[in-house]
Design a protein around this motif. Sequence first.
Motif, mmCIF file in Angstrom:
data_model
loop_
_atom_site.group_PDB
_atom_site.id
_atom_site.type_symbol
_atom_site.label_atom_id
_atom_site.label_comp_id
_atom_site.label_asym_id
_atom_site.label_seq_id
_atom_site.Cartn_x
_atom_site.Cartn_y
_atom_site.Cartn_z
ATOM 1 N N CYS A 1 121.948 -13.267 -111.888
ATOM 2 C CA CYS A 1 123.129 -13.425 -111.046
ATOM 3 C C CYS A 1 124.219 -12.447 -111.452
ATOM 4 O O CYS A 1 124.680 -12.470 -112.605
ATOM 5 N N HIS B 1 121.428 -11.700 -106.650
ATOM 6 C CA HIS B 1 120.878 -12.799 -107.430
ATOM 7 C C HIS B 1 119.402 -12.988 -107.096
ATOM 8 O O HIS B 1 118.907 -12.556 -106.048
ATOM 9 N N PRO C 1 128.201 -14.690 -115.436
ATOM 10 C CA PRO C 1 128.133 -15.752 -114.422
ATOM 11 C C PRO C 1 129.062 -16.908 -114.792
ATOM 12 O O PRO C 1 129.137 -17.315 -115.947
#
Length: 385
Positions: free
Chosen positions: A145, A255, A298
């Motif tokens: 991500c 992602h 993240p």
Amino acid sequence: MDRLTNTIRPYAWGSTTAIPTLLGVAPTGEPQAEMWMGAHPGAPSRLDRGTGETSLSDLIAADPEGELGAATVARFGPRLPFLFKVLAAGAPLSLQVHPDLAQAREGYEDEERRGVPTDAAHRNYKDPNHKPEMICALSPFDGFCGFRRPEEAADLLDGLGVDSLTPYADLLRAHPEDAALREVLTAVLTADREQMARTVTETAAAAERLGGPYAPYAALVHHFPGDPGVIAALLLNHFRLQPGEALFLGAGVPHAYIDGLGVELLANSDNVLRAGLTPKHVDVPELLRVVRFESGDPAVLRPEGDAEEVYETPIDEFRLSRFLLAPGGASRTLPADTAQILLCTAGAPRVGELELAPGESVFVPAGEKAELSGSGTVFRATVIV
């Protein structure tokens, strides 16, 4: 309120055991990737109010304000604004991004104007809506991500000792952050396919030998040999969520999910632009128009609140919360201003007179009060108006 019958999507990347285990049924041996709860036209939930089974999408279309509430219809139109899922990844999903609302409308209108069939393999925009999403782990949940900081990505590439990765590492160190990430991702996705396949093979061998932080990337090659998405994924952060933790993924954030069981809540859209780890269409120019070249760690979300634990996000099309109901605890009456879907993931809670088992869900139309009681875990999906 209505008990829902939901469709399970058998995508190839799905786990063969995670959703059957949640539902308490025997596995079929086939992948079961997603269980959809909502009114998406691709697989709407079904319910029966005593006159035979009907789809939730048809029910809402017949009386939008009665089912969703006047405020929801005024703000989001006559359809359920979100799609709720149980997602079970047994293999990596494609490396992808989603457009913002303006990009989605522009892209959809352009493809409509050019007469690209909605079901065409090369079509990027299935609808004119954006697709922010949230994944909340029910088991340890792995994925990629957002971009690493360029210097961190360069160090990771150098650590593999693969000569053909050195130019990418040099580019990451030579330019400002957004320009460096854009230039390297562009170079990876437009490289000669045969040369890139050799780079991926060498990268996989090095990653398997080194293990540690390289292990998640080595695993990709077993599913996607020669795919440039393997190298693109090295530019991204690897994350692991523990049960109850979540990630919100806004527009333009690259992602890919790798493994795990979770609940996913997203705007009611099917717009996906892929960068790799897939046999499907990859439109590099359009992808680069949509990707946000911003780096950082993240932001893991944890629910906040007492009786109702809320996962805070910056958008209004959906709102995810969780109830941990203890045996003998007080019942809880939910607000009735908007439609909501309630999903049981553990225990045997009750919604009104309905007792739920893990994996079962109910739709509560606007204006109808729902009372939670019993013990177990219930996730609540609704909107903010």
